[in-house]
Design a protein around this motif. Structure first.
Motif, PDB file in Angstrom:
ATOM      1  N   THR A   1     -12.515  -3.870  12.805  1.00  0.00           N
ATOM      2  CA  THR A   1     -13.404  -5.014  13.042  1.00  0.00           C
ATOM      3  C   THR A   1     -14.651  -4.982  12.180  1.00  0.00           C
ATOM      4  N   ARG A   2     -15.031  -3.792  11.693  1.00  0.00           N
ATOM      5  CA  ARG A   2     -16.273  -3.683  10.926  1.00  0.00           C
ATOM      6  C   ARG A   2     -16.060  -2.849   9.658  1.00  0.00           C
ATOM      7  N   PRO A   3     -15.212  -3.331   8.759  1.00  0.00           N
ATOM      8  CA  PRO A   3     -14.907  -2.540   7.563  1.00  0.00           C
ATOM      9  C   PRO A   3     -16.122  -2.267   6.687  1.00  0.00           C
ATOM     10  N   ASP A   4     -17.043  -3.209   6.612  1.00  0.00           N
ATOM     11  CA  ASP A   4     -18.228  -2.994   5.776  1.00  0.00           C
ATOM     12  C   ASP A   4     -19.081  -1.850   6.303  1.00  0.00           C
ATOM     13  N   LEU A   5     -19.171  -1.709   7.627  1.00  0.00           N
ATOM     14  CA  LEU A   5     -19.920  -0.603   8.217  1.00  0.00           C
ATOM     15  C   LEU A   5     -19.261   0.725   7.865  1.00  0.00           C
ATOM     16  N   VAL A   6     -17.949   0.772   7.944  1.00  0.00           N
ATOM     17  CA  VAL A   6     -17.230   2.007   7.610  1.00  0.00           C
ATOM     18  C   VAL A   6     -17.415   2.337   6.137  1.00  0.00           C
ATOM     19  N   LEU A   7     -17.324   1.332   5.289  1.00  0.00           N
ATOM     20  CA  LEU A   7     -17.516   1.548   3.856  1.00  0.00           C
ATOM     21  C   LEU A   7     -18.908   2.108   3.571  1.00  0.00           C
TER      22      LEU A   7
ATOM     23  N   ALA B   1     -11.793   9.274   3.568  1.00  0.00           N
ATOM     24  CA  ALA B   1     -11.842   7.874   3.156  1.00  0.00           C
ATOM     25  C   ALA B   1     -10.467   7.230   3.171  1.00  0.00           C
ATOM     26  N   ARG B   2      -9.447   7.938   2.664  1.00  0.00           N
ATOM     27  CA  ARG B   2      -8.097   7.361   2.633  1.00  0.00           C
ATOM     28  C   ARG B   2      -7.598   7.045   4.032  1.00  0.00           C
ATOM     29  N   ASN B   3      -7.843   7.955   4.961  1.00  0.00           N
ATOM     30  CA  ASN B   3      -7.343   7.742   6.320  1.00  0.00           C
ATOM     31  C   ASN B   3      -8.184   6.720   7.073  1.00  0.00           C
ATOM     32  N   ALA B   4      -9.482   6.748   6.861  1.00  0.00           N
ATOM     33  CA  ALA B   4     -10.346   5.781   7.538  1.00  0.00           C
ATOM     34  C   ALA B   4     -10.069   4.364   7.061  1.00  0.00           C
ATOM     35  N   LEU B   5      -9.752   4.217   5.785  1.00  0.00           N
ATOM     36  CA  LEU B   5      -9.542   2.894   5.195  1.00  0.00           C
ATOM     37  C   LEU B   5      -8.066   2.606   4.947  1.00  0.00           C
ATOM     38  N   SER B   6      -7.205   3.337   5.636  1.00  0.00           N
ATOM     39  CA  SER B   6      -5.762   3.221   5.390  1.00  0.00           C
ATOM     40  C   SER B   6      -5.258   1.783   5.459  1.00  0.00           C
ATOM     41  N   ASN B   7      -5.594   1.085   6.527  1.00  0.00           N
ATOM     42  CA  ASN B   7      -5.106  -0.289   6.671  1.00  0.00           C
ATOM     43  C   ASN B   7      -5.720  -1.220   5.640  1.00  0.00           C
ATOM     44  N   ARG B   8      -6.976  -0.985   5.283  1.00  0.00           N
ATOM     45  CA  ARG B   8      -7.621  -1.820   4.263  1.00  0.00           C
ATOM     46  C   ARG B   8      -7.029  -1.552   2.888  1.00  0.00           C
ATOM     47  N   LEU B   9      -6.637  -0.305   2.633  1.00  0.00           N
ATOM     48  CA  LEU B   9      -5.955   0.000   1.380  1.00  0.00           C
ATOM     49  C   LEU B   9      -4.614  -0.718   1.319  1.00  0.00           C
ATOM     50  N   LYS B  10      -3.896  -0.730   2.425  1.00  0.00           N
ATOM     51  CA  LYS B  10      -2.610  -1.430   2.454  1.00  0.00           C
ATOM     52  C   LYS B  10      -2.780  -2.920   2.183  1.00  0.00           C
TER      53      LYS B  10
ATOM     54  N   GLY C   1      -4.918  -4.130   0.222  1.00  0.00           N
ATOM     55  CA  GLY C   1      -5.389  -4.333  -1.138  1.00  0.00           C
ATOM     56  C   GLY C   1      -6.875  -4.614  -1.243  1.00  0.00           C
ATOM     57  N   TRP C   2      -7.655  -4.199  -0.256  1.00  0.00           N
ATOM     58  CA  TRP C   2      -9.085  -4.490  -0.232  1.00  0.00           C
ATOM     59  C   TRP C   2      -9.780  -3.719  -1.349  1.00  0.00           C
ATOM     60  N   SER C   3     -10.274  -4.387  -2.348  1.00  0.00           N
ATOM     61  CA  SER C   3     -10.794  -3.732  -3.551  1.00  0.00           C
ATOM     62  C   SER C   3     -11.977  -2.800  -3.278  1.00  0.00           C
TER      63      SER C   3
ATOM     64  N   VAL D   1      -0.728  -1.646  -7.095  1.00  0.00           N
ATOM     65  CA  VAL D   1      -1.435  -0.593  -7.828  1.00  0.00           C
ATOM     66  C   VAL D   1      -2.937  -0.871  -7.754  1.00  0.00           C
ATOM     67  N   ASN D   2      -3.678   0.060  -7.192  1.00  0.00           N
ATOM     68  CA  ASN D   2      -5.128  -0.087  -7.018  1.00  0.00           C
ATOM     69  C   ASN D   2      -5.496  -1.385  -6.297  1.00  0.00           C
ATOM     70  N   GLY D   3      -4.603  -1.790  -5.395  1.00  0.00           N
ATOM     71  CA  GLY D   3      -4.846  -2.990  -4.609  1.00  0.00           C
ATOM     72  C   GLY D   3      -4.297  -4.260  -5.229  1.00  0.00           C
ATOM     73  N   ARG D   4      -3.812  -4.185  -6.462  1.00  0.00           N
ATOM     74  CA  ARG D   4      -3.305  -5.372  -7.152  1.00  0.00           C
ATOM     75  C   ARG D   4      -1.778  -5.405  -7.044  1.00  0.00           C
ATOM     76  N   ARG D   5      -1.246  -6.547  -6.616  1.00  0.00           N
ATOM     77  CA  ARG D   5       0.196  -6.675  -6.429  1.00  0.00           C
ATOM     78  C   ARG D   5       0.853  -7.285  -7.659  1.00  0.00           C
ATOM     79  N   PHE D   6       1.982  -6.680  -8.036  1.00  0.00           N
ATOM     80  CA  PHE D   6       2.728  -7.123  -9.206  1.00  0.00           C
ATOM     81  C   PHE D   6       3.933  -7.959  -8.765  1.00  0.00           C
ATOM     82  N   PRO D   7       4.623  -8.595  -9.693  1.00  0.00           N
ATOM     83  CA  PRO D   7       5.728  -9.482  -9.318  1.00  0.00           C
ATOM     84  C   PRO D   7       6.764  -8.809  -8.416  1.00  0.00           C
ATOM     85  N   ALA D   8       7.238  -9.574  -7.442  1.00  0.00           N
ATOM     86  CA  ALA D   8       8.156  -9.066  -6.437  1.00  0.00           C
ATOM     87  C   ALA D   8       9.605  -9.155  -6.918  1.00  0.00           C
TER      88      ALA D   8
END
Length: 375
Positions: free
Chosen positions: A214-220, A241-250, A252-254, A360-367
């Motif tokens: 609910t508060r990704p900016d606070l966590v960041l 950081a990877r585990n705390a932001l796991s869902n945001r990484l999925k 693609g949150w830059s 890759v790094n949050g950027r999605r390539f052709p499916a």
């Protein structure tokens, strides 16, 4: 194939109920262990795990010759001298001792006995994590319980320190929600984020992940402050950081990728995905590969994204980690994975059209499209 034994049958069964009876009888001869076992086992086989825990603590309450602090004293004395002596070989503990902390929550959650009860939960957590019973105290006595939690965060026992973080998680799995602000436990995390024990740091990361819902900016901002402090660095910080932001990484949150050193616009290219099979069934393996090239040295964080349409008509995504690496100019980086395409409790593999893409790094390539056939 050997049938899998349900957790409830391993956690609390006839042998373990009998052991509880023996341990309590050893410190309280007036406790009728045989009657306790008979009464609990009359109901146990038909019950699920949480109900088994409750039924066992009820049996203790029904058969102990005393109540209140005197009963609590008996339960504490019935514990083996250390978790290791009890046979605990992991950090979480033995379900054998889950009824003990449940008893405290059910029968000693009163203002009169609050201090003793919270101290007992801290003692018991080494035998089986007390995180769920603490939630009930947080709901009823939030200020007093948070004061105890603050003290736990500095306890010499890593399992008690972990309890301080885990019990106050906003979205603790399989636990009742507590009407506290999402960041109520943040002061505790400030104490624990550089804890020497991985068990504690993992809880801190998971707790931050709950806040990030609910508060990704606070966590960041919190993670950035911790990084700047120098108290946690290198792989320890990356793990947090990877585990705390796991869902945001999925997702693609830059900003999450940037914190970890992965540029969203890194100069890379991907060859088209190659799938070994484009028609699969639930339980098959999805084998794919692609080649990544870069025009400059670039750290890359690679995930796969599987997309289909759910029963509601809305897209459903399954995101999974592939690899982390450093791409070098003029060198091909092969990305390949054999991903088990099977239904889980959270992801149902249904027949129909699917697509697979690399992120890759949050950027999605052709499916690339594939189909799941009916079994």
């Amino acid at each position: 194939m050997t049938a899998k034994v349900p957790l409830k049958e391993i956690a609390l069964n006839a042998e373990r109920i009998a052991r509880i009876g023996r341990e309590v009888h050893a410190v309280c001869p007036e406790f009728e262990a045989d009657d306790f076992v008979a009464s609990v086992m009359a109901d146990l086989p038909r019950l699920e795990l949480s109900a088994r825990i409750a039924r066992t603590s009820q049996g203790l309450h029904d058969h102990l010759p005393v109540t209140g602090p005197d009963a609590l004293d008996i339960l504490l004395r019935s514990l083996p001298p250390t978790p290791a002596a009890a046979g605990v070989t992991n950090d979480f503990g033995l379900h054998l001792y889950s009824p003990h902390s449940d008893y405290v929550s059910r029968y000693l959650r009163t203002a009169e006995h609050l201090e003793q009860s919270l101290a007992a939960l801290a003692r018991m957590t080494g035998y089986f994590s007390s995180e769920l019973p603490v939630r009930h105290f947080l709901a009823e006595f939030p200020d007093e319980t948070m004061k105890a939690v603050d003290a736990w965060s500095r306890d010499e026992d890593f399992r008690v320190r972990r309890l301080a973080s885990e019990a106050t998680r906003p979205l603790l799995p399989w636990a009742p929600r507590v009407a506290l602000p999402a960041d109520a436990g943040l002061p505790v995390l400030e104490t624990l984020y550089d804890d020497p024990h991985l068990y504690v740091r993992t809880s801190v990361a998971n707790h931050l992940g709950d806040i990030a819902a609910t508060r990704p900016d606070l966590v960041l901002a919190t993670l950035q402050r911790w990084k700047t402090s120098g108290r946690v660095t290198g792989e320890r910080f990356a793990f947090l950081a990877r585990n705390a932001l796991s869902n945001r990484l999925k997702e693609g949150w830059s900003p999450a990728y940037a914190l970890l050193g992965y540029a969203h616009d890194t100069p890379i290219a991907l060859t088209p995905l190659i799938l070994e099979r484009t028609e699969l069934r639930d339980g098959d393996t999805l084998d794919f590969s692609a080649v990544l090239t870069a025009t400059a040295t670039a750290p890359v964080h690679v995930m796969i994204v599987i997309v289909t349409t759910g029963p509601s008509g809305r897209p459903r995504e399954k995101v999974a980690f592939v690899r982390r690496a450093t791409a070098e100019p003029g060198q091909e980086l092969r990305l390949a994975k054999s991903y088990p395409l099977r239904s889980t409790a959270r992801w149902k593999v249904s027949p129909g059209p699917y697509s697979l893409t690399l992120q890759v790094n949050g950027r999605r390539f052709p499916a690339f499209a594939f189909t799941v056939l009916d079994t």
